[in-house]
Design a protein around this motif. Structure first.
Motif, PDB file in Angstrom:
ATOM      1  N   ARG A  12      35.085 100.516  27.125  1.00  0.00           N
ATOM      2  CA  ARG A  12      34.012  99.459  27.308  1.00  0.00           C
ATOM      3  C   ARG A  12      33.248 100.070  28.383  1.00  0.00           C
ATOM      4  O   ARG A  12      33.343 101.065  29.180  1.00  0.00           O
ATOM      5  N   LEU A  13      32.227  99.224  28.678  1.00  0.00           N
ATOM      6  CA  LEU A  13      31.225  99.464  29.864  1.00  0.00           C
ATOM      7  C   LEU A  13      31.673  98.624  30.862  1.00  0.00           C
ATOM      8  O   LEU A  13      32.020  97.308  30.664  1.00  0.00           O
ATOM      9  N   ASP A  14      31.571  98.913  32.170  1.00  0.00           N
ATOM     10  CA  ASP A  14      31.888  98.419  33.260  1.00  0.00           C
ATOM     11  C   ASP A  14      30.522  97.741  33.770  1.00  0.00           C
ATOM     12  O   ASP A  14      29.477  97.585  32.979  1.00  0.00           O
ATOM     13  N   ALA A  15      30.735  96.702  34.774  1.00  0.00           N
ATOM     14  CA  ALA A  15      29.611  95.909  35.270  1.00  0.00           C
ATOM     15  C   ALA A  15      28.339  96.468  35.648  1.00  0.00           C
ATOM     16  O   ALA A  15      27.241  96.151  35.516  1.00  0.00           O
ATOM     17  N   ALA A  16      28.538  98.004  35.827  1.00  0.00           N
ATOM     18  CA  ALA A  16      27.450  98.833  36.295  1.00  0.00           C
ATOM     19  C   ALA A  16      27.021  99.513  35.028  1.00  0.00           C
ATOM     20  O   ALA A  16      25.974 100.298  35.166  1.00  0.00           O
ATOM     21  N   GLY A  17      27.657  99.406  33.867  1.00  0.00           N
ATOM     22  CA  GLY A  17      27.319  99.853  32.660  1.00  0.00           C
ATOM     23  C   GLY A  17      27.533 101.221  32.298  1.00  0.00           C
ATOM     24  O   GLY A  17      27.294 102.074  31.514  1.00  0.00           O
ATOM     25  N   ALA A  18      28.809 101.868  33.366  1.00  0.00           N
ATOM     26  CA  ALA A  18      29.497 103.062  33.177  1.00  0.00           C
ATOM     27  C   ALA A  18      30.541 103.235  32.198  1.00  0.00           C
ATOM     28  O   ALA A  18      31.474 101.905  32.301  1.00  0.00           O
ATOM     29  N   PRO A  19      31.010 104.000  31.402  1.00  0.00           N
ATOM     30  CA  PRO A  19      32.169 103.971  30.153  1.00  0.00           C
ATOM     31  C   PRO A  19      33.478 103.865  31.435  1.00  0.00           C
ATOM     32  O   PRO A  19      33.581 104.710  32.187  1.00  0.00           O
ATOM     33  N   VAL A  20      34.302 103.015  30.669  1.00  0.00           N
ATOM     34  CA  VAL A  20      35.794 103.351  31.401  1.00  0.00           C
ATOM     35  C   VAL A  20      36.534 103.339  29.867  1.00  0.00           C
ATOM     36  O   VAL A  20      36.230 102.675  29.078  1.00  0.00           O
ATOM     37  N   CYS A  21      37.509 104.172  29.755  1.00  0.00           N
ATOM     38  CA  CYS A  21      38.426 104.555  28.868  1.00  0.00           C
ATOM     39  C   CYS A  21      39.719 103.995  29.206  1.00  0.00           C
ATOM     40  O   CYS A  21      40.082 104.182  30.262  1.00  0.00           O
ATOM     41  N   ALA A  22      40.237 103.668  28.384  1.00  0.00           N
ATOM     42  CA  ALA A  22      41.763 103.175  28.283  1.00  0.00           C
ATOM     43  C   ALA A  22      42.650 103.436  27.409  1.00  0.00           C
ATOM     44  O   ALA A  22      42.381 103.431  26.198  1.00  0.00           O
ATOM     45  N   MET A  23      44.004 103.337  27.602  1.00  0.00           N
ATOM     46  CA  MET A  23      44.958 103.342  26.691  1.00  0.00           C
ATOM     47  C   MET A  23      46.602 102.798  27.375  1.00  0.00           C
ATOM     48  O   MET A  23      46.494 102.916  28.478  1.00  0.00           O
ATOM     49  N   ARG A  24      47.398 102.497  26.533  1.00  0.00           N
ATOM     50  CA  ARG A  24      48.496 101.651  27.065  1.00  0.00           C
ATOM     51  C   ARG A  24      49.836 102.801  26.685  1.00  0.00           C
ATOM     52  O   ARG A  24      49.775 103.436  25.274  1.00  0.00           O
ATOM     53  N   THR A  25      50.284 103.404  27.440  1.00  0.00           N
ATOM     54  CA  THR A  25      51.331 104.383  27.054  1.00  0.00           C
ATOM     55  C   THR A  25      52.331 103.895  26.332  1.00  0.00           C
ATOM     56  O   THR A  25      53.007 102.876  26.789  1.00  0.00           O
ATOM     57  N   GLU A  26      52.679 104.706  25.230  1.00  0.00           N
ATOM     58  CA  GLU A  26      53.758 104.154  24.295  1.00  0.00           C
ATOM     59  C   GLU A  26      54.936 105.135  24.189  1.00  0.00           C
ATOM     60  O   GLU A  26      54.691 106.285  24.842  1.00  0.00           O
ATOM     61  N   ALA A  27      56.138 105.027  23.743  1.00  0.00           N
ATOM     62  CA  ALA A  27      57.177 106.132  23.418  1.00  0.00           C
ATOM     63  C   ALA A  27      56.733 107.360  23.070  1.00  0.00           C
ATOM     64  O   ALA A  27      57.208 108.488  23.564  1.00  0.00           O
ATOM     65  N   GLN A  28      55.825 107.373  22.056  1.00  0.00           N
ATOM     66  CA  GLN A  28      55.289 108.690  21.552  1.00  0.00           C
ATOM     67  C   GLN A  28      54.443 109.425  22.602  1.00  0.00           C
ATOM     68  O   GLN A  28      54.148 110.691  22.158  1.00  0.00           O
ATOM     69  N   HIS A  29      53.923 108.941  23.747  1.00  0.00           N
ATOM     70  CA  HIS A  29      53.350 109.739  24.604  1.00  0.00           C
ATOM     71  C   HIS A  29      54.159 110.454  25.533  1.00  0.00           C
ATOM     72  O   HIS A  29      53.786 111.153  26.459  1.00  0.00           O
ATOM     73  N   MET A  30      55.596 109.976  25.505  1.00  0.00           N
ATOM     74  CA  MET A  30      56.333 110.683  27.047  1.00  0.00           C
ATOM     75  C   MET A  30      56.936 111.992  26.467  1.00  0.00           C
ATOM     76  O   MET A  30      56.993 112.407  25.435  1.00  0.00           O
ATOM     77  N   ASN A  31      57.293 112.455  27.523  1.00  0.00           N
ATOM     78  CA  ASN A  31      58.109 113.812  27.584  1.00  0.00           C
ATOM     79  C   ASN A  31      59.601 113.665  27.692  1.00  0.00           C
ATOM     80  O   ASN A  31      59.814 112.395  27.767  1.00  0.00           O
ATOM     81  N   GLY A  32      60.263 114.630  27.881  1.00  0.00           N
ATOM     82  CA  GLY A  32      61.609 114.453  27.928  1.00  0.00           C
ATOM     83  C   GLY A  32      62.167 114.088  29.011  1.00  0.00           C
ATOM     84  O   GLY A  32      63.261 113.561  29.108  1.00  0.00           O
ATOM     85  N   GLY A  33      61.363 113.851  29.984  1.00  0.00           N
ATOM     86  CA  GLY A  33      61.659 113.193  31.539  1.00  0.00           C
ATOM     87  C   GLY A  33      61.352 111.951  31.653  1.00  0.00           C
ATOM     88  O   GLY A  33      61.557 111.146  32.600  1.00  0.00           O
TER      89      GLY A  33
END
Length: 152
Positions: free
Chosen positions: A42-63
């Motif tokens: 999305r674009l923040d208040a200044a018009g700059a992009p901010v990317c985001a994601m929510r981490t899920e089990a599929q994104h995790m390593n063995g630790g």
């Protein structure tokens, strides 16, 4: 990503209207990123992009923390969001990518990425960015995108 009638790839650019990502934009045309995400911006208040994601089990390593490859994939998505105004008319690829892993990202975290185009040239675009969880930096990177040709 969608395929046109002639088989050409087209960019997907949809504003999410429901759920926790309402108001964010789903953007891209990369089958691997579709599989690895989901990623949003999305674009923040200044018009700059901010990317985001929510981490899920599929994104995790063995630790039990986010895998470095997943962080790099999200960063690769983000650089194309940051450079999107420089890339409207052509194809491009990541030519160089440098990363520093400076913190752990736990399961369920909201991971945000902000960055900028340092310089946009005729054939190369130089970028940098930071990823944070709850305001703490967990990953920093720089990258170069190479423009490869006009879209048909």
């Amino acid at each position: 990503m969608a395929d046109g009638d002639d088989g050409a790839q087209t960019w997907r650019h949809e504003t999410v209207t429901e759920g926790p990502w309402a108001g964010w934009i789903a953007y891209g045309s990369d089958p691997f990123e579709e599989h690895a995400g989901p990623f949003y911006y999305r674009l923040d208040a200044a018009g700059a992009p901010v990317c985001a994601m929510r981490t899920e089990a599929q994104h995790m390593n063995g630790g039990g923390f986010m895998h470095g490859g997943a962080l790099m994939t999200f960063a690769d998505y983000a650089i194309f969001v940051f450079a999107r105004e420089h890339l409207q008319d052509g194809h491009s690829v990541t030519a160089n990518f440098n990363a520093d892993f400076v913190g752990a990202v736990p399961l369920g975290a909201l991971l945000e990425c902000r960055g900028e185009v340092v310089k946009g040239g005729r054939s190369l675009i130089f970028l940098r960015g930071l990823m944070t969880v709850e305001g703490q930096t967990v990953f920093s990177f720089s990258a170069v995108i190479k423009k490869t040709g006009k879209r048909t």
